[in-house]
Design a protein around this motif. Sequence first.
Motif, PDB file in Angstrom:
ATOM      1  N   LEU A 230      -2.458  -0.818  -9.468  1.00 19.79           N
ATOM      2  CA  LEU A 230      -1.235  -0.466  -8.629  1.00 19.79           C
ATOM      3  C   LEU A 230      -0.720   1.039  -9.066  1.00 19.79           C
ATOM      4  CD1 LEU A 230       1.143  -3.641  -9.410  1.00 19.79           C
ATOM      5  CD2 LEU A 230      -0.318  -3.422  -7.564  1.00 19.79           C
ATOM      6  N   VAL A 231      -0.063   1.400  -8.023  1.00 24.15           N
ATOM      7  CA  VAL A 231       0.797   2.501  -8.140  1.00 24.15           C
ATOM      8  C   VAL A 231       2.216   2.367  -8.088  1.00 24.15           C
ATOM      9  CG1 VAL A 231       1.129   5.064  -7.709  1.00 24.15           C
ATOM     10  CG2 VAL A 231      -1.237   4.228  -7.559  1.00 24.15           C
ATOM     11  N   LEU A 232       2.868   2.235  -9.181  1.00 19.71           N
ATOM     12  CA  LEU A 232       4.431   2.011  -8.873  1.00 19.71           C
ATOM     13  C   LEU A 232       5.232   3.333  -8.765  1.00 19.71           C
ATOM     14  CD1 LEU A 232       4.880  -0.258 -12.168  1.00 19.71           C
ATOM     15  CD2 LEU A 232       4.254  -0.959  -9.817  1.00 19.71           C
ATOM     16  N   GLY A 233       6.060   3.308  -7.352  1.00 18.46           N
ATOM     17  CA  GLY A 233       7.010   4.211  -7.130  1.00 18.46           C
ATOM     18  C   GLY A 233       8.278   3.927  -8.010  1.00 18.46           C
ATOM     19  N   VAL A 234       8.610   5.187  -8.715  1.00 20.61           N
ATOM     20  CA  VAL A 234       9.960   4.850  -9.679  1.00 20.61           C
ATOM     21  C   VAL A 234      10.980   5.952  -9.173  1.00 20.61           C
ATOM     22  CG1 VAL A 234      10.776   4.851 -11.888  1.00 20.61           C
ATOM     23  CG2 VAL A 234       8.078   4.435 -11.482  1.00 20.61           C
ATOM     24  N   ARG A 235      11.901   5.475  -9.095  1.00 18.35           N
ATOM     25  CA  ARG A 235      13.169   6.376  -8.899  1.00 18.35           C
ATOM     26  C   ARG A 235      14.294   6.072  -9.779  1.00 18.35           C
ATOM     27  NH1 ARG A 235      14.613   8.586  -3.088  1.00 18.35           N
ATOM     28  NH2 ARG A 235      16.690   9.199  -3.258  1.00 18.35           N
ATOM     29  N   GLY A 236      14.622   6.889 -10.847  1.00 17.53           N
ATOM     30  CA  GLY A 236      15.572   6.806 -11.819  1.00 17.53           C
ATOM     31  C   GLY A 236      14.731   5.732 -12.886  1.00 17.53           C
ATOM     32  N   ASN A 237      15.479   4.824 -12.949  1.00 13.91           N
ATOM     33  CA  ASN A 237      14.774   3.620 -13.848  1.00 13.91           C
ATOM     34  C   ASN A 237      14.525   2.281 -13.063  1.00 13.91           C
ATOM     35  OD1 ASN A 237      13.859   2.630 -16.492  1.00 13.91           O
ATOM     36  ND2 ASN A 237      15.533   1.507 -16.756  1.00 13.91           N
ATOM     37  N   ARG A 238      14.334   2.612 -11.665  1.00 13.29           N
ATOM     38  CA  ARG A 238      14.126   1.267 -10.797  1.00 13.29           C
ATOM     39  C   ARG A 238      12.576   1.426 -10.254  1.00 13.29           C
ATOM     40  NH1 ARG A 238      17.486   1.868  -5.771  1.00 13.29           N
ATOM     41  NH2 ARG A 238      17.473   3.903  -6.256  1.00 13.29           N
ATOM     42  N   VAL A 239      11.661   0.404 -10.198  1.00 12.93           N
ATOM     43  CA  VAL A 239      10.513   0.388  -9.449  1.00 12.93           C
ATOM     44  C   VAL A 239      11.228   0.357  -7.835  1.00 12.93           C
ATOM     45  CG1 VAL A 239       8.510  -1.117  -9.002  1.00 12.93           C
ATOM     46  CG2 VAL A 239       9.168  -0.307 -11.359  1.00 12.93           C
ATOM     47  N   VAL A 240      10.709   1.033  -7.144  1.00  9.04           N
ATOM     48  CA  VAL A 240      11.266   1.134  -5.561  1.00  9.04           C
ATOM     49  C   VAL A 240      10.088   0.911  -4.465  1.00  9.04           C
ATOM     50  CG1 VAL A 240      13.383   2.546  -6.063  1.00  9.04           C
ATOM     51  CG2 VAL A 240      11.031   3.620  -5.565  1.00  9.04           C
ATOM     52  N   GLY A 241       8.863   0.989  -5.146  1.00  9.38           N
ATOM     53  CA  GLY A 241       7.814   0.704  -4.310  1.00  9.38           C
ATOM     54  C   GLY A 241       6.444   0.516  -5.007  1.00  9.38           C
ATOM     55  N   VAL A 242       5.487  -0.224  -4.159  1.00 10.22           N
ATOM     56  CA  VAL A 242       4.073  -0.224  -4.643  1.00 10.22           C
ATOM     57  C   VAL A 242       3.026   0.084  -3.872  1.00 10.22           C
ATOM     58  CG1 VAL A 242       2.339  -1.773  -5.721  1.00 10.22           C
ATOM     59  CG2 VAL A 242       4.740  -2.189  -6.049  1.00 10.22           C
ATOM     60  N   ARG A 243       2.125   0.906  -4.238  1.00 13.72           N
ATOM     61  CA  ARG A 243       1.210   1.265  -3.182  1.00 13.72           C
ATOM     62  C   ARG A 243      -0.155   0.855  -4.045  1.00 13.72           C
ATOM     63  NH1 ARG A 243      -1.400   5.957  -3.799  1.00 13.72           N
ATOM     64  NH2 ARG A 243      -0.307   7.571  -5.158  1.00 13.72           N
ATOM     65  N   GLY A 244      -1.302   0.411  -3.481  1.00 13.04           N
ATOM     66  CA  GLY A 244      -2.729   0.306  -4.074  1.00 13.04           C
ATOM     67  C   GLY A 244      -2.944   1.212  -4.749  1.00 13.04           C
ATOM     68  N   ASP A 245      -3.939   1.147  -5.944  1.00 14.46           N
ATOM     69  CA  ASP A 245      -4.541   2.484  -6.470  1.00 14.46           C
ATOM     70  C   ASP A 245      -6.022   2.388  -5.851  1.00 14.46           C
ATOM     71  OD1 ASP A 245      -5.781   4.274  -8.146  1.00 14.46           O
ATOM     72  OD2 ASP A 245      -5.454   3.131  -9.857  1.00 14.46           O
ATOM     73  N   ARG A 246      -6.245   3.608  -5.176  1.00 11.21           N
ATOM     74  CA  ARG A 246      -7.464   3.746  -4.451  1.00 11.21           C
ATOM     75  C   ARG A 246      -8.749   4.003  -5.590  1.00 11.21           C
ATOM     76  NH1 ARG A 246      -8.448   5.038   0.823  1.00 11.21           N
ATOM     77  NH2 ARG A 246      -6.798   4.339   2.108  1.00 11.21           N
ATOM     78  N   GLN A 247      -8.219   4.338  -6.560  1.00 11.16           N
ATOM     79  CA  GLN A 247      -9.536   4.859  -7.624  1.00 11.16           C
ATOM     80  C   GLN A 247      -9.781   3.577  -8.489  1.00 11.16           C
ATOM     81  OE1 GLN A 247      -6.838   8.106  -8.751  1.00 11.16           O
ATOM     82  NE2 GLN A 247      -8.034   8.485  -6.759  1.00 11.16           N
ATOM     83  N   ASN A 248      -9.163   2.405  -8.331  1.00 12.18           N
ATOM     84  CA  ASN A 248      -9.315   1.410  -9.046  1.00 12.18           C
ATOM     85  C   ASN A 248     -10.464   0.655  -8.255  1.00 12.18           C
ATOM     86  OD1 ASN A 248      -9.277  -1.557  -9.616  1.00 12.18           O
ATOM     87  ND2 ASN A 248      -7.907  -0.790 -11.156  1.00 12.18           N
ATOM     88  N   PRO A 249     -11.675   0.434  -9.272  1.00 14.53           N
ATOM     89  CA  PRO A 249     -12.727  -0.102  -8.789  1.00 14.53           C
ATOM     90  C   PRO A 249     -12.774  -1.581  -8.246  1.00 14.53           C
ATOM     91  CG  PRO A 249     -12.926  -0.135 -11.147  1.00 14.53           C
ATOM     92  CD  PRO A 249     -11.655   0.260 -10.570  1.00 14.53           C
ATOM     93  N   VAL A 250     -11.516  -2.387  -8.652  1.00 16.38           N
ATOM     94  CA  VAL A 250     -11.460  -3.869  -8.065  1.00 16.38           C
ATOM     95  C   VAL A 250     -10.770  -3.720  -6.797  1.00 16.38           C
ATOM     96  CG1 VAL A 250     -10.202  -5.917  -8.634  1.00 16.38           C
ATOM     97  CG2 VAL A 250     -10.972  -4.557 -10.501  1.00 16.38           C
ATOM     98  N   ASN A 251      -9.758  -3.354  -6.550  1.00 16.02           N
ATOM     99  CA  ASN A 251      -9.200  -3.230  -5.199  1.00 16.02           C
ATOM    100  C   ASN A 251      -9.294  -2.122  -4.306  1.00 16.02           C
ATOM    101  OD1 ASN A 251      -7.217  -2.204  -7.185  1.00 16.02           O
ATOM    102  ND2 ASN A 251      -5.705  -2.220  -5.640  1.00 16.02           N
ATOM    103  N   GLN A 252      -9.712  -0.966  -4.823  1.00 13.73           N
ATOM    104  CA  GLN A 252      -9.898   0.156  -4.147  1.00 13.73           C
ATOM    105  C   GLN A 252      -8.629   0.592  -2.977  1.00 13.73           C
ATOM    106  OE1 GLN A 252     -13.533  -1.838  -3.103  1.00 13.73           O
ATOM    107  NE2 GLN A 252     -14.771   0.088  -3.093  1.00 13.73           N
ATOM    108  N   GLY A 253      -7.697   0.164  -3.618  1.00  8.08           N
ATOM    109  CA  GLY A 253      -6.284   0.670  -2.898  1.00  8.08           C
ATOM    110  C   GLY A 253      -5.674  -0.776  -2.417  1.00  8.08           C
ATOM    111  N   HIS A 254      -6.387  -1.648  -1.944  1.00  7.66           N
ATOM    112  CA  HIS A 254      -5.994  -2.798  -1.279  1.00  7.66           C
ATOM    113  C   HIS A 254      -5.282  -3.955  -1.945  1.00  7.66           C
ATOM    114  CE1 HIS A 254     -10.485  -2.325   0.890  1.00  7.66           C
ATOM    115  NE2 HIS A 254      -9.202  -1.369   1.404  1.00  7.66           N
ATOM    116  N   LEU A 255      -4.124  -4.423  -1.440  1.00  7.09           N
ATOM    117  CA  LEU A 255      -3.289  -5.021  -1.951  1.00  7.09           C
ATOM    118  C   LEU A 255      -3.031  -6.277  -1.362  1.00  7.09           C
ATOM    119  CD1 LEU A 255      -0.593  -2.687  -3.567  1.00  7.09           C
ATOM    120  CD2 LEU A 255      -2.624  -3.954  -5.021  1.00  7.09           C
ATOM    121  N   CYS A 256      -2.354  -7.350  -2.023  1.00  5.66           N
ATOM    122  CA  CYS A 256      -1.839  -8.443  -1.051  1.00  5.66           C
ATOM    123  C   CYS A 256      -0.391  -8.427  -1.218  1.00  5.66           C
ATOM    124  CB  CYS A 256      -2.429  -9.847  -1.666  1.00  5.66           C
ATOM    125  SG  CYS A 256      -1.517 -10.433  -3.301  1.00  5.66           S
ATOM    126  N   VAL A 257       0.300  -9.464  -0.197  1.00  6.07           N
ATOM    127  CA  VAL A 257       1.809  -9.512  -0.188  1.00  6.07           C
ATOM    128  C   VAL A 257       2.305  -9.413  -1.384  1.00  6.07           C
ATOM    129  CG1 VAL A 257       1.550 -11.996   0.259  1.00  6.07           C
ATOM    130  CG2 VAL A 257       3.543 -10.581   1.090  1.00  6.07           C
TER     131      VAL A 257
END
Lengths: 345, 540, 611
Positions: A230-257
């Motif tokens: 995962l790549v967590l998007g952070v603003r201040g001390n909040r996690v505000v979003g998630v995107r898939g990590d394209r470099q990760n060999p497991v999911n290659q950026g894909h995520l589920c709900v």
Amino acid sequence: MATVNINGIDVKAREGMTVLDVAQSAGIYIPTLCYHPDLSTFGGCRVCMVEADGSAVTACRAPIKDGMVVRTDTERVNQMRRVNVELIMTNHDQDCQTCAKNNNCKLQEVCAFEGITPERMSRLRRVITNKEQDTSNPAFKRDFAKCITCGICVRTCEEINGVAAIDFAFRGYKTTISTIGNKPILESKCESCGECVERCPTGALVVKNQVVPEREVRTICSYCGVGCGLVLGVRGNRVVGVRGDRQNPVNQGHLCVKGRYGFGFINHPDRLKAPLVKKNGTLTETSWDEALTLISGKIKEFTDKHGPNSLAGLTSARCTNEDNYLFQKLFRFLGTNNIDHCARL
Amino acid sequence: MAGLANAFGSGAMTNSIRDITQADVFFIIGSNTTEAHPVIGYRIRKAIREGASLIVADPRRIDLAEHADEFLQLRPGTNEALLNGIVHVVINEGLYDQDFIRERTEGFDELAEAMQKYTPEYVAEITNVSAEAIRKAARLYAGAKNAAILYTMGVTQHTSGTNTVLAIANLAMATGNIGKPSSGVNPLRGQNNVQGACDMGGLPPVFTGYQPVSDPTSRKKFEEAWGVSLNPEPGLTVTEMMDGALDGRVKMLYVMGENPALTDANLHHVQEAMDKVEFLVVQDIFLTETAAMADVVLPAAAFAEKTGTFVNTERRVQLINQAVAPPGEAKADWQILQDLAQKLGFNWQYGSTEDIFNEIATLTPSYGGISYERLEREGSLQWPCPTPGHPGTPILHGEKFTRGKGLFNPVEYTPPAELTDEDYPLSLTTGRNLYHYHSGSMTHRSKEIEELRPEELAQVNTEDAARMGICDGDLVKLSSRRGAVETRVEVSDIVPPGVVFMTFHYKEAAVNLLTNDKLDPFAKIPELKVCAVKLEKVAS
Amino acid sequence: MYDKQILICAGTGCISSGALDVKGSLEKELEKHNLQDKVRIILSGCHGFCEKGPIFIVYPEDIFYCGVTAEDMPELVEEYLVKGNIVDRLLYKDPITGESVTSHENIPFYRQQKRLVLRNCGVIDPENIDEYIIRDGYSGLKKSLQMDPKEIIDTVKNSGLRGLGGAGFPTGRKWETAYKIESDKKYVVCNADEGDPGAFMDRSVLEGDPHSVLEGLMIAGKAIGSDEAYVYVRAEYPLAVRRLRKAIAQAEEYGLLGENILNSGFNFKVNVKEGAGAFVCGESTALVISIEGKRGMPKPLPRPRTTEAGLWDKPTLLNNVKTLSVIPQIINNGADWFAGIGTEKCKGTAVFALTGKTNCSGLIEVPMGIKLGKIIHEIGGGIPGGKKFKAVQTGGPSGGCLPESKLDLAVDFDTLLQAGSMMGSGGMVVLDETTCMVDVARYFLNFTVEESCGQCTPCRSGTLQMLEILNDICEGNGREGDVELLLELGKSIIDSSICGLGKSAPNPVLSTIDYFRDEYEAHIKDKTCPALVCKNLIIYDIDQEACTGCGRCRKNCPAGAIAGDKKEPHVIDQEKCTKCAICYDLCPDRFSAVKCLTGEKITAMAKGGGN
């Protein structure tokens, strides 16, 4: 190996590459809208037109040939590209400032590159053919006035996720992206994985309540055992979003709900913020020192009275290796092997 | 895992996600992959679209069944019989891999003999899967160049779970579908770090890396490293702990990051145990159903608030990084544990999770070559990775099995512990949905997810529903010999007649009040996947 | 033995004008006169002269009656069949001389035609295989079964036949390509997805001579090494589908279709696939995708030719109905016979659906190279009502409009293309001086806008944009620069669209700009519609001098916009007027008081409320 001459410069290429591949490898920008590197090519937007050996082709689909001569900046190429981008713009809601995709929009990028001017646009008629919005899904919104029918979402749903919940429907200018029976997306077989939202080049598919992060942190998803990056998007001390990590060999950026949209718990007000001790039957806040003193006292008491096997610990399949290691080490230190966890669930 | 350890000498997914998805044939049994492991589900659907074949065995017509070449809709609790039937066809039609059997395995003749009675016709009677479908599935699986078996709790959460795993291993070995790419026996692990928790010795009989506490050499190594003397007797399993709490042997229970009050079988029993135990400590990120019963609750950091490593289902060790600070006074679990150890007078001085990991690597052969530095540089490593130069091991049992030769273990079919009868005429099976996760302490608190699936919808077959006058969305009462819950229903042909399905995600309809805590005698896993229930419509 | 045979046309056109009632009534009358055993009734396929239907021909004398009704039967039977007196009032009247014509061969409409594709249409009973066989049917197949595939292909190549679906690709070359590709399976597909408005030649052939298409398919199959064919026909052609299925059943029954045909070892199967009527499915790749059961969208280039990888990725030979139906005659009569018809580069004939402002309209077949003017003025019998010819639109909605100066053009694939139009599916619409060319362009463009598959930007959005501009122009909202914009858009759409639909969609606009630019300019600059068609640019006004106050217009005005006392000149309330033109049409010629006026000043004045 093959050599392709692009705008007078020879570029090395492999057989099987497209004109777009070769151009990109040489650092030459060709505008695209319906092209996406993860997906099969479609060739519908017609903005990546180039001249190859004199004929007009879509760079995203045209395979290279050794000795091919490609021109990306002829009068003819510019004319086709510009007209096609302008035509897309005639049927596109242009309220860019308030659009969630502002500054992150492929159409803006292509317009800027092609130099779409107000003078040229003013000659054309504005025809927004579909003004509907589908807000049925709690996580994302479909805004048809911004849809350019590039079909990236259709191909994503079929090729990445394998669900094929959406497809093209109707003909001509009424062409739209539709679920079966044109029902709201929530009533379709959509799995809300958000892969299409991730790839939509415009503001037609956007996350609801989007907050732009100020920094990003790579980590691993904490739900199932697949272990997606995962790549967590952070603003201040909040996690505000998630995107898939394209470099990760497991999911290659894909995520589920869950991986993509199930992060709200992190900053949830229900989070435990202080140790609690049961006093008169109610759990009340206390200090770390008091809580730990109480526990260590109990441990000593039970070990002394009943031996270490009167202690038992459930460690966690949700915690890190390091947490688990220390947990079992602590119990074994105390003289018991009564350590287990819910591996069986 | 016990079954695989017996057959191959090591219990984990034999292959990697990426290489499995190149298989020609997938045999998926007891795994609703597209909901429980969605990203692996994407890969399987993609492989099928690109021409691979698929066999699905499941009591429910799950999403993958729609993509399957052979869908074997078996009665709940009859996995073993089905697998034996398939092995029977493989043997009797000569579809086995002679070279592989000769060179890599032992016990085939005994298997062949024991399987004789499992004719497709006999198995059809037990499983309700047609003899022809069993034959076709066997031919499809055995005829593949590379066939991969995937399974999850649909196999293991039965009293016959271990035996079923052995039957799976028999099938894979008989056809030579193990120890090579795109094949193998692949239990998909259900939780983000369940593999790691096992690797780290989060089990009663073993230290890290499955080194037995009863083994003097292993024990000596840990005693020397830790500077304490250690108990040689294996400890209690979860269920035994609950029994111990009830009978007074266990005085204190320390629960870190789990919610057994909702997730374990036969909840009344568990809740009673929690009540009874003298001192209950719960360390978690929310005041869960279990935490609410505790004497002390310790606030822990969530995954986004700490560093450390997770191990995924394919034995891949990956780093997690801190993104935000924990709320209030919450701390990372390891810090809480170290603080407690210090309170107890132990001189623990870990400065970081990396310090802890280095100690793990020294004491755990399969982790010997892994370090934070390598993980940062290389992204991730799959154990076994014994030395710093070792590239990790994507496929297990490549040249030889961990135990040397693979052992065929003939197993006999045993019916589930609780069968339907006049009083409880329906079979209840449990599982997950795509949206929620376990007891839902996290997903119910993520707004979007909660809105997508706000409440339990027990699946009831159309015919059963029609007979009982039940419609979509009706409230029903579902009861077993152990308890009762009320839930709304979804009338659906996903479940066959006579079967009801519920998830364990909703405390309002806690299905584990109903489930049977009868254990698999080897793996000690409760039979969460089948019990007998009755269903009544609740007047609205 | 029958003394006489009566052919009643039972094409879709004649059936809708009552051919089946005619048949019923005729049978009754024959029985009344006890002639049922002497006179044989044959329901034939389309004769082409649909405008004058139902067509009724009596053989052996070849007396051509037209426009007959069930009520005419007693008289016709009594007078002609019993007494032998020709019923003059039911004969065809020459529009120029007014004289009666008895034999259809003497009717100018037929006289200039050369019927190869339509050879059997209207001549045989399409539901009776024997009638086809009597007219040399299936002898081409028989011959080809004894020929080497190369020989068949050479014959087709040497004949010079070019695809009659519109594009005019040399048929023999296509066959050769399909023949040369090695594959375990090949398909032949008959494209009967006739989608152009007003085009019905494929339908007529399928309805009137279905066996010729089957025979063509089989010869093609034998030539390229295929054993299976699909006929992709629109579901909106139920009669064609029914007759085709019947023909297949009959051929199978005769051993002319199926396994081991005529003991030659050649097997062939024909499937009928009904399309859902999407115009774009006439495009080869979209058609193939549609047969496969998917959404019919053309595949963008680069892609393999359908001949190389078509249906289910197998080599697929795709030919039009007309192309296939003429194949048996080429095999029978030889390449030279066919090459002797037509022009140097275009052999054989062309089939057109002649419609619009001509005295005679219908389905015609002419040799390639015939002058455009000859088709309009001789076969079509000229423009009715003494009006002036203005333009002819050929090639269907994607074709172009040609003006009077092009009437000397020798019609074939290449010349039409050079002139900015095309052969296309063979639509030919004649326009007279009362036609507004901007409005015509708009009409045809509207069709392609609706029928675009929506896949590519230029066709989906570009044609719509052009249509919006044309709408503005016709409504008087045209802007300076619109003509240049239309040209720019048109060029870009042609250059960058995926398929032929998009690449030809701008033709009606571009060709009308080319030949009638002044009309566009008049709409845009002067806000006038010279042809008095565009409603926003015209008004109807009553000439106060000429009006006698007869009240006819007032009584019939549906909008109640006309006021005036009896015997006093009437006036039109422009606010209420809907420009339906009823007053204009009803005002007696001797007054001609209602005028249609155009021009910015006039319309502005009218809107200003003053009369």
